[in-house]
Design a protein around this motif. Structure first.
Motif, PDB file in Angstrom:
ATOM      1  N   ALA A 285     -29.013   1.418  -3.180  1.00 17.00           N
ATOM      2  CA  ALA A 285     -27.672   1.136  -3.702  1.00 17.00           C
ATOM      3  C   ALA A 285     -26.637   1.891  -2.880  1.00 17.00           C
ATOM      4  N   LYS A 286     -25.527   1.202  -2.502  1.00 18.62           N
ATOM      5  CA  LYS A 286     -24.467   1.820  -1.723  1.00 18.62           C
ATOM      6  C   LYS A 286     -23.286   2.139  -2.632  1.00 18.62           C
ATOM      7  N   ARG A 287     -22.812   3.324  -2.499  1.00 17.77           N
ATOM      8  CA  ARG A 287     -21.656   3.723  -3.299  1.00 17.77           C
ATOM      9  C   ARG A 287     -20.385   3.305  -2.560  1.00 17.77           C
ATOM     10  N   GLU A 288     -19.555   2.531  -3.211  1.00 17.22           N
ATOM     11  CA  GLU A 288     -18.296   2.092  -2.633  1.00 17.22           C
ATOM     12  C   GLU A 288     -17.213   3.104  -2.999  1.00 17.22           C
ATOM     13  N   VAL A 289     -16.663   3.720  -1.973  1.00 14.31           N
ATOM     14  CA  VAL A 289     -15.621   4.716  -2.182  1.00 14.31           C
ATOM     15  C   VAL A 289     -14.299   4.132  -1.716  1.00 14.31           C
ATOM     16  N   SER A 290     -13.357   3.993  -2.570  1.00 15.02           N
ATOM     17  CA  SER A 290     -12.046   3.434  -2.228  1.00 15.02           C
ATOM     18  C   SER A 290     -11.002   4.543  -2.215  1.00 15.02           C
ATOM     19  N   VAL A 291      -9.994   4.357  -1.360  1.00 18.27           N
ATOM     20  CA  VAL A 291      -8.925   5.349  -1.261  1.00 18.27           C
ATOM     21  C   VAL A 291      -7.965   5.174  -2.414  1.00 18.27           C
ATOM     22  N   ARG A 292      -7.581   6.243  -3.020  1.00 19.31           N
ATOM     23  CA  ARG A 292      -6.637   6.203  -4.129  1.00 19.31           C
ATOM     24  C   ARG A 292      -5.519   7.192  -3.841  1.00 19.31           C
ATOM     25  N   GLY A 293      -4.347   6.882  -4.368  1.00 19.38           N
ATOM     26  CA  GLY A 293      -3.250   7.802  -4.197  1.00 19.38           C
ATOM     27  C   GLY A 293      -2.249   7.332  -3.159  1.00 19.38           C
ATOM     28  N   PRO A 294      -1.395   8.230  -2.670  1.00 22.19           N
ATOM     29  CA  PRO A 294      -0.307   7.864  -1.739  1.00 22.19           C
ATOM     30  C   PRO A 294      -0.792   7.269  -0.435  1.00 22.19           C
ATOM     31  N   LEU A 295      -1.993   7.548   0.007  1.00 22.94           N
ATOM     32  CA  LEU A 295      -2.490   7.046   1.274  1.00 22.94           C
ATOM     33  C   LEU A 295      -3.085   5.649   1.182  1.00 22.94           C
ATOM     34  N   GLU A 296      -3.212   5.099   0.000  1.00 27.61           N
ATOM     35  CA  GLU A 296      -3.783   3.760  -0.164  1.00 27.61           C
ATOM     36  C   GLU A 296      -2.839   2.727   0.466  1.00 27.61           C
ATOM     37  N   PRO A 297      -3.315   1.846   1.363  1.00 30.05           N
ATOM     38  CA  PRO A 297      -2.427   0.881   2.041  1.00 30.05           C
ATOM     39  C   PRO A 297      -1.607   0.027   1.092  1.00 30.05           C
ATOM     40  N   ALA A 298      -2.255  -0.494   0.028  1.00 28.59           N
ATOM     41  CA  ALA A 298      -1.525  -1.335  -0.925  1.00 28.59           C
ATOM     42  C   ALA A 298      -0.409  -0.539  -1.612  1.00 28.59           C
ATOM     43  N   PHE A 299      -0.683   0.699  -1.926  1.00 26.32           N
ATOM     44  CA  PHE A 299       0.298   1.549  -2.593  1.00 26.32           C
ATOM     45  C   PHE A 299       1.482   1.809  -1.650  1.00 26.32           C
ATOM     46  N   ARG A 300       1.207   2.084  -0.374  1.00 24.76           N
ATOM     47  CA  ARG A 300       2.268   2.350   0.582  1.00 24.76           C
ATOM     48  C   ARG A 300       3.124   1.101   0.802  1.00 24.76           C
ATOM     49  N   GLU A 301       2.487  -0.060   0.816  1.00 21.44           N
ATOM     50  CA  GLU A 301       3.235  -1.302   0.994  1.00 21.44           C
ATOM     51  C   GLU A 301       4.189  -1.535  -0.176  1.00 21.44           C
ATOM     52  N   ARG A 302       3.732  -1.317  -1.408  1.00 21.37           N
ATOM     53  CA  ARG A 302       4.592  -1.490  -2.571  1.00 21.37           C
ATOM     54  C   ARG A 302       5.753  -0.500  -2.543  1.00 21.37           C
ATOM     55  N   MET A 303       5.457   0.718  -2.143  1.00 20.16           N
ATOM     56  CA  MET A 303       6.506   1.730  -2.070  1.00 20.16           C
ATOM     57  C   MET A 303       7.582   1.339  -1.058  1.00 20.16           C
ATOM     58  N   ASN A 304       7.182   0.825   0.094  1.00 20.90           N
ATOM     59  CA  ASN A 304       8.153   0.403   1.114  1.00 20.90           C
ATOM     60  C   ASN A 304       9.020  -0.739   0.606  1.00 20.90           C
ATOM     61  N   GLU A 305       8.426  -1.704  -0.101  1.00 20.35           N
ATOM     62  CA  GLU A 305       9.183  -2.827  -0.660  1.00 20.35           C
ATOM     63  C   GLU A 305      10.217  -2.335  -1.657  1.00 20.35           C
ATOM     64  N   GLN A 306       9.824  -1.420  -2.548  1.00 19.66           N
ATOM     65  CA  GLN A 306      10.746  -0.904  -3.557  1.00 19.66           C
ATOM     66  C   GLN A 306      11.891  -0.128  -2.908  1.00 19.66           C
ATOM     67  N   LYS A 307      11.569   0.635  -1.837  1.00 20.24           N
ATOM     68  CA  LYS A 307      12.631   1.374  -1.143  1.00 20.24           C
ATOM     69  C   LYS A 307      13.625   0.406  -0.492  1.00 20.24           C
ATOM     70  N   ALA A 308      13.088  -0.671   0.084  1.00 21.18           N
ATOM     71  CA  ALA A 308      13.978  -1.653   0.743  1.00 21.18           C
ATOM     72  C   ALA A 308      14.880  -2.313  -0.267  1.00 21.18           C
ATOM     73  N   GLU A 309      14.351  -2.663  -1.451  1.00 16.34           N
ATOM     74  CA  GLU A 309      15.149  -3.304  -2.494  1.00 16.34           C
ATOM     75  C   GLU A 309      16.285  -2.387  -2.972  1.00 16.34           C
ATOM     76  N   ARG A 310      16.034  -1.112  -2.997  1.00 17.83           N
ATOM     77  CA  ARG A 310      17.022  -0.164  -3.505  1.00 17.83           C
ATOM     78  C   ARG A 310      17.881   0.421  -2.389  1.00 17.83           C
ATOM     79  N   GLY A 311      17.593   0.018  -1.175  1.00 17.43           N
ATOM     80  CA  GLY A 311      18.384   0.522  -0.052  1.00 17.43           C
ATOM     81  C   GLY A 311      18.103   1.954   0.283  1.00 17.43           C
ATOM     82  N   ILE A 312      16.909   2.407   0.035  1.00 18.13           N
ATOM     83  CA  ILE A 312      16.530   3.774   0.343  1.00 18.13           C
ATOM     84  C   ILE A 312      15.908   3.822   1.715  1.00 18.13           C
ATOM     85  N   ALA A 313      16.446   4.692   2.530  1.00 18.17           N
ATOM     86  CA  ALA A 313      15.925   4.803   3.908  1.00 18.17           C
ATOM     87  C   ALA A 313      14.642   5.608   3.911  1.00 18.17           C
ATOM     88  N   GLY A 314      13.752   5.384   4.905  1.00 14.76           N
ATOM     89  CA  GLY A 314      12.544   6.172   5.099  1.00 14.76           C
ATOM     90  C   GLY A 314      11.330   5.485   4.576  1.00 14.76           C
TER      91      GLY A 314
END
Length: 314
Positions: A285-314
């Motif tokens: 059996a293989k243990r699947e380890v997924s990244v969680r937290g600020p470094l997760e790609p999906a999480f970073r993508e959502r954060m960038n979208e929200q910053k763009a909507e609010r006009g937040i730079a960075g």
């Protein structure tokens, strides 16, 4: 104000107790209490080997039968076996006819009541009876033994520290008090002149207070003639009756040992099988380890979208 006064009174009380503890502790260290005769001359049980010792212990049937013969001919006149029944003698290798004969020929009869008169009476022992006591009650036992009460021997090896080793040591440990010396070379009556054995008691350094009411029960070689031809020395008789008293205290010892080893084997086998089953089910059996937290790609993508909507730079 009252609380403050009470606090200081309590503090003073604790201080006095602490000071007393320190003073008495220092004094006991500097001036220890004098040694007693029991501390200097009492002996521990001898180191002797019995077949029933240890986790693999078993009963030597011939030895236990000899021990029963000693009890019957020597000990039964004073000591009872109130927790042992005649039928249990089958476990020692006697057949039913032999056990019936032993019960029927037992010197002490079983108390009963005459059904015709209602008066106290006695009868021959049956195979289902327990060994009858040599005395009617405690008062009669003390009256016949200088006010000493002979203990019941059924559980003696379980109730005394050292068990069979203690019983053997006691039976072979009677000494002449005059001139008796301990391992340090100290002579008892010179060191403790006030501990001379009183009249009616007998000196035995294996007994807790050095003086025992029971006179030496095994007095000479050949006191009992064994049916199997074994030489009946005092040492041999003491070993045999001690082995018999191990059996009276724990007649199921062999069954308990067998059950214990079977249980240990079962648990060991079950542990090995459980481990092998675990390895078989989960080894690939293989243990699947997924990244969680600020470094997760999906999480970073959502954060960038929200910053763009609010006009937040960075």
């Amino acid at each position: 104000m009252v609380r403050i006064i009470g606090f200081f009174i309590g503090l003073g009380f604790v201080g006095v107790l602490l000071l007393s503890l320190i003073v008495n502790g220092v004094d006991s260290i500097k001036n220890p209490p004098p040694a007693t005769a029991e501390e200097e001359f009492h002996l521990g049980a001898k180191d002797v080997r019995f077949a029933s010792d240890g986790a693999f212990g078993r009963f030597d049937r011939e030895q236990v039968q000899r021990g029963f013969q000693i009890y019957k001919e020597v000990c039964s006149a004073c000591h009872s076996l109130k927790y042992v029944s005649f039928y249990q003698l089958k476990d020692l290798g006697y057949n039913e006819a032999e056990v019936k004969a032993i019960a029927n020929q037992w010197a002490i009869e079983v108390p009963t009541v005459n059904p015709e008169t209602g008066e106290p009476s006695t009868r021959k022992a049956l195979i289902s009876d327990r060994f009858p006591s040599p005395y009617a009650n405690e008062t009669a036992a003390r009256a016949a033994n200088n006010n000493a009460l002979p203990p019941d021997l059924s559980l003696i090896t379980e109730s005394r520290e050292g068990g069979a080793h203690y019983v053997y040591s006691l039976l072979t440990g009677y000494r002449n008090q005059q001139g008796y010396r301990n391992a340090k070379g100290q002579e008892l009556l010179k060191e403790f002149p006030d501990v001379k054995t009183p009249a009616g008691l007998h000196f035995n350094p294996y007994f807790a207070n050095l003086n025992i009411a029971m006179p030496p029960p095994l007095t000479s070689d050949g006191q009992v003639t064994f049916a199997d031809g074994t030489k009946s020395t005092v040492d041999q008789m003491a070993k045999d009756v001690s082995a018999f008293l191990v059996w009276t205290a724990e007649p199921t010892l062999e069954n308990r040992h067998r059950a214990g080893w079977v249980t240990m084997l079962f648990l060991l086998t079950a542990t090995v099988l459980a481990y092998l089953a675990y390895r078989n089910l989960w080894a690939n059996a293989k243990r699947e380890v997924s990244v969680r937290g600020p470094l997760e790609p999906a999480f970073r993508e959502r954060m960038n979208e929200q910053k763009a909507e609010r006009g937040i730079a960075g």
